[in-house]
Design a protein around this motif. Structure first.
Motif, mmCIF file in Angstrom:
data_model
loop_
_atom_site.group_PDB
_atom_site.id
_atom_site.type_symbol
_atom_site.label_atom_id
_atom_site.label_comp_id
_atom_site.label_asym_id
_atom_site.label_seq_id
_atom_site.Cartn_x
_atom_site.Cartn_y
_atom_site.Cartn_z
ATOM 1 N N MET A 254 0.854 -1.190 0.000
ATOM 2 C CA MET A 254 0.000 0.000 0.000
ATOM 3 C C MET A 254 0.885 1.233 0.000
ATOM 4 O O MET A 254 1.906 1.281 0.690
ATOM 5 N N THR A 255 0.477 2.219 -0.768
ATOM 6 C CA THR A 255 1.131 3.517 -0.751
ATOM 7 C C THR A 255 0.094 4.548 -0.335
ATOM 8 O O THR A 255 -0.952 4.663 -0.972
ATOM 9 N N VAL A 256 0.374 5.261 0.737
ATOM 10 C CA VAL A 256 -0.512 6.323 1.207
ATOM 11 C C VAL A 256 0.166 7.637 0.854
ATOM 12 O O VAL A 256 1.245 7.944 1.348
ATOM 13 N N ARG A 257 -0.465 8.398 -0.010
ATOM 14 C CA ARG A 257 0.073 9.683 -0.453
ATOM 15 C C ARG A 257 -0.621 10.779 0.341
ATOM 16 O O ARG A 257 -1.833 10.952 0.235
ATOM 17 N N LEU A 258 0.157 11.494 1.150
ATOM 18 C CA LEU A 258 -0.396 12.567 1.977
ATOM 19 C C LEU A 258 -0.114 13.903 1.311
ATOM 20 O O LEU A 258 0.979 14.117 0.772
ATOM 21 N N GLN A 259 -1.085 14.798 1.378
ATOM 22 C CA GLN A 259 -0.917 16.108 0.747
ATOM 23 C C GLN A 259 -1.474 17.194 1.635
ATOM 24 O O GLN A 259 -2.535 17.049 2.229
ATOM 25 N N ARG A 260 -0.725 18.295 1.748
ATOM 26 C CA ARG A 260 -1.183 19.506 2.430
ATOM 27 C C ARG A 260 -0.712 20.668 1.570
ATOM 28 O O ARG A 260 0.471 20.922 1.463
ATOM 29 N N GLY A 261 -1.654 21.337 0.953
ATOM 30 C CA GLY A 261 -1.283 22.415 0.046
ATOM 31 C C GLY A 261 -0.457 21.866 -1.107
ATOM 32 O O GLY A 261 -0.864 20.936 -1.784
#
Length: 159
Positions: free
Chosen positions: A134-141
């Motif tokens: 699994m790859t969890v891609r986190l994004q903030r702005g």
């Protein structure tokens, strides 16, 4: 008769106060200093990397828990946060130990979830092997960071 000295109020012109140019220079310097402070000020939400590292550390702990307890442990990820379940008596029950409680993502953090259900899960068996990568891609702005969970239980942070 004695010569009268000039009264104190009759000073030479231009010696009282500051000129407009001097005031503008001071205001410019204050503005530049303020901008430098604002740019150097840390983000009150914390770094996105910190969220990714906390998540990765908890995934590693779930992997270790599966091996130590000799039972399956899973991690689930959703748009709102993530949590851990363990297999007991043929059913999944939430892990109730403090570092493994359901955790919400940090302020403004948006994960990329690829499943239609909006929730993805990796199950570690008693040998520590994962059910699927699994790859969890986190994004903030504009900041993006990925946490990769391998079938062998390895956790890697990219970004």
């Amino acid at each position: 008769m004695r010569a009268r000295s000039r009264p104190i109020r009759e000073r030479a012109r231009g010696t009282d106060g500051f000129t407009l140019v001097e005031l503008m220079i001071v205001l410019t310097l204050i503005g530049l200093a303020s901008a430098a402070v604002v740019l150097a000020w840390p983000d009150p939400r914390g770094a996105l990397r910190g969220d990714a590292e906390r998540f990765a550390a908890r995934v590693r702990a779930a992997h270790d828990m599966a091996i130590i307890e000799g039972r399956s442990v899973s991690i689930w990820v959703s748009d709102g946060g993530y949590g851990f379940d363990k297999r007991a008596a043929g059913a999944w029950t939430p892990v109730s130990e403090k570092p493994m409680l359901v955790t919400r993502w940090g302020a403004d953090v948006r994960p990329a979830i690829v499943t239609e259900a909006g929730r993805d899960r990796v199950i570690f068996d008693s040998a520590g092997l994962g059910s699927t990568p699994m790859t969890v891609r986190l994004q903030r702005g504009n900041d993006v960071i990925s946490v990769q969970i391998g079938i062998d239980g390895a956790v890697k942070i990219d970004g």
